[in-house]
Design a protein around this motif. Structure first.
Motif: not given
Length: 259
Positions: A53, A57, A112-114, A116-117, A140, A144-147
């Motif tokens: 993550l 979050p 709601q979290c992000r 790693q891609t 957050f 950067s990361g995918e939400e």
């Protein structure tokens, strides 16, 4: 929970999940499907993840309308296999005490979290988030990361009224396993000199829902409140503890008096 980081333990389950994604999903469940008014129910929220993550979050728990609540620390982190895949699980638990009868609904939780891609950058099983900061309300981080927004389904539970044939006229609302002890600070005094009466109620259940007992003293004493203390604990997922209620009694006549 402090800043201590526990190594996750090993668990396995055939649990059916609320919402399934390849890398991250969440569930919410109760430990029983039926209860009576005032009986403890355990609510468990779990986040399953196979990726790191990014940042903190943002967790929005249910409002738990028509329930009294008590947190059941500590938050837990452990491994769990789901359908042949290994996940890191973060779990929080809340004790619920329904305040009315009927079919009650616990609304869904939202996270709601992000994530790693690029999974190859970090092994998600090589370290674990500090549970004390995992369910943090901070914004957050700048990485950067995918939400991803995770929601659990609402849960319904059937809550029964307390059985009337087992209630005395002095029933005060407690549901659980309790005992009560009463003591005086002295057994001999003079007219007009105060005595301290101490009532201790202890056991498993929501002690805060119990009204203080009715003390039968007639007109032989004057009675005054002298404070109350509570020591509530949550061990092994059970709310229990002790309440201590003090009263000052002033005898109004001489003789052998009974409370």
């Amino acid at each position: 929970s402090g800043s201590h980081r526990d190594e996750p333990d090993e668990r396995s389950s055939n649990e059916v999940v609320d919402q399934e994604l390849e890398d991250v999903f969440s569930t919410a469940e109760l430990d029983k499907k039926e209860a009576v008014v005032g009986e403890q129910i355990k609510y468990s929220y779990k986040l399953f993840r196979r990726v790191h993550l990014v940042g903190q979050p943002r967790f929005e728990p249910p409002t738990f309308e028509n329930f009294l609540t008590e947190q059941l620390p500590p938050e837990k982190t452990y491994y769990q296999d789901v359908r042949g895949q290994r996940y890191v699980v973060s779990e929080i638990n809340v004790a619920l005490f329904p305040t009315q009868a009927g079919e009650l609904t616990i609304q869904g939780a939202k996270l709601q979290c992000r994530i790693q891609t690029a999974r190859s950058r970090r092994d998600p099983f090589s370290w674990f988030d500090d549970p004390s900061s995992f369910f943090d309300e901070d914004l957050f981080g700048s990485i950067s990361g995918e939400e991803v927004i995770l929601k659990t389904r609402p849960i319904k539970i059937n809550v029964l009224s307390l059985p009337k044939n087992h209630q005395s006229t002095s029933y005060s609302g407690g549901v659980g396993h309790f005992e009560m002890n009463v003591s005086l600070d002295k057994k001999e005094t003079t007219v007009g000199s105060p005595l301290t009466l101490t009532l201790v109620i202890k056991g498993d259940g929501n002690l805060q829902s119990i009204s203080g007992p009715d003390i039968k003293i007639g007109d032989k004493f004057k009675i005054y409140d002298s404070g109350e203390t509570s020591d509530i604990k949550t061990d092994n997922g059970i709310v229990h503890g002790k309440r201590e209620i003090k009263k000052v009694l002033i005898p109004q006549e001489a003789g052998s008096l009974t409370i």
